[in-house]
Design a protein around this motif. Structure first.
Motif, mmCIF file in Angstrom:
data_model
loop_
_atom_site.group_PDB
_atom_site.id
_atom_site.type_symbol
_atom_site.label_atom_id
_atom_site.label_comp_id
_atom_site.label_asym_id
_atom_site.label_seq_id
_atom_site.Cartn_x
_atom_site.Cartn_y
_atom_site.Cartn_z
ATOM 1 N N THR A 1 0.882 -1.098 0.052
ATOM 2 C CA THR A 1 0.015 -0.077 -0.121
ATOM 3 C C THR A 1 0.961 1.097 0.156
ATOM 4 N N VAL A 2 1.786 1.418 0.801
ATOM 5 C CA VAL A 2 2.757 2.486 0.835
ATOM 6 C C VAL A 2 3.473 2.693 -0.587
ATOM 7 N N ALA A 3 3.928 1.471 -1.210
ATOM 8 C CA ALA A 3 4.589 1.337 -2.405
ATOM 9 C C ALA A 3 3.581 2.072 -3.495
ATOM 10 N N GLY A 4 2.427 1.863 -3.303
ATOM 11 C CA GLY A 4 1.380 2.332 -4.157
ATOM 12 C C GLY A 4 1.106 3.681 -4.096
ATOM 13 N N PHE A 5 1.272 4.180 -2.905
ATOM 14 C CA PHE A 5 1.279 5.827 -2.832
ATOM 15 C C PHE A 5 2.500 6.416 -3.320
ATOM 16 N N ALA A 6 3.525 5.949 -3.114
ATOM 17 C CA ALA A 6 4.588 6.291 -3.834
ATOM 18 C C ALA A 6 4.808 6.172 -5.162
ATOM 19 N N LEU A 7 4.107 5.290 -5.793
ATOM 20 C CA LEU A 7 4.131 5.442 -7.239
ATOM 21 C C LEU A 7 3.443 6.479 -7.602
ATOM 22 N N GLY A 8 2.270 6.599 -6.886
ATOM 23 C CA GLY A 8 1.156 7.571 -7.480
ATOM 24 C C GLY A 8 1.578 9.337 -7.206
ATOM 25 N N ILE A 9 2.361 9.232 -6.217
ATOM 26 C CA ILE A 9 3.170 10.466 -6.004
ATOM 27 C C ILE A 9 4.300 10.651 -7.128
ATOM 28 N N GLY A 10 5.130 9.522 -7.308
ATOM 29 C CA GLY A 10 5.963 9.922 -8.392
ATOM 30 C C GLY A 10 5.316 10.081 -9.785
ATOM 31 N N GLY A 11 4.347 9.380 -10.285
ATOM 32 C CA GLY A 11 3.606 9.618 -11.518
ATOM 33 C C GLY A 11 3.115 10.892 -11.543
ATOM 34 N N ALA A 12 2.601 11.628 -10.421
ATOM 35 C CA ALA A 12 2.175 12.979 -10.361
ATOM 36 C C ALA A 12 3.259 13.943 -10.738
ATOM 37 N N LEU A 13 4.523 13.565 -9.944
ATOM 38 C CA LEU A 13 5.586 14.423 -10.120
ATOM 39 C C LEU A 13 6.034 14.466 -11.608
#
Length: 177
Positions: free
Chosen positions: A17-29
């Motif tokens: 779940t934390v990795a999913g949030f990190a991927l989402g933030i990375g994609g948005a950036l």
């Protein structure tokens, strides 16, 4: 204690779940600052699937495996208890990125719901030797394949009176972690 229930690991689910949030933030950036639209959207799509899997695993508290004094039950593919006396050999193997526990059963022991596996070539070899193979996937469970194989081997080697003590000892060790 006459039963040990193994569920999906909360720790693994939280990490996913934390990795999913990190991927989402990375994609948005990537979308906002780097101008990499394709890579950014791929990150966001992967993040969405990762979050779905992570939250699903986090809140899924159904039993995956049940070990009793009489046998082991895998609740998604086999759904029938396999008696300890029917298990001739247990080991773990690594196949396509995941660890799997292989149980070799006596061919005369025929549980109703053990279907042919996806290792059909091995199934033919085992059938020639008078064996039936059952495969249990252990990815995402509270215990890894080596621990499960060790516990299965101890349970098959023990007699009926000792199996309760083996389950108690293992549950006690697992609770201390």
């Amino acid at each position: 204690m006459r039963k040990l229930v193994i569920r999906k690991s909360k720790k693994t689910a939280a990490i996913v779940t934390v990795a999913g949030f990190a991927l989402g933030i990375g994609g948005a950036l990537l979308l906002q600052y780097a101008g990499e639209e394709v890579v950014g959207w791929l990150f966001i799509i992967t993040a969405a699937f990762t979050l779905i899997y992570g939250f699903g695993s986090l809140f899924d508290r159904r039993p995956q495996l049940v070990l009793t004094v009489e046998g082991i039950t895998e609740l998604f593919t086999i759904r029938e208890e396999i008696a300890w006396e029917a298990i001739l050999h247990a080991d773990d193997l690594f196949y396509r990125g995941q660890y799997i526990v292989r149980l070799l059963l006596d061919r005369s022991y025929k549980p109703m719901s053990v279907r042919p596996s996806w290792f059909w070539r091995f199934d033919r070899l085992y059938a020639q030797q008078g064996l039936k193979a059952v495969y249990i996937r252990t990815s995402g469970l509270e215990m890894n394949a080596r621990q499960l194989v060790g516990l299965i081997r101890r349970m098959t080697a023990a007699d009926a009176a000792e199996r309760v003590d083996v389950l108690k000892a293992f549950a006690g060790r697992r609770d201390k972690r």
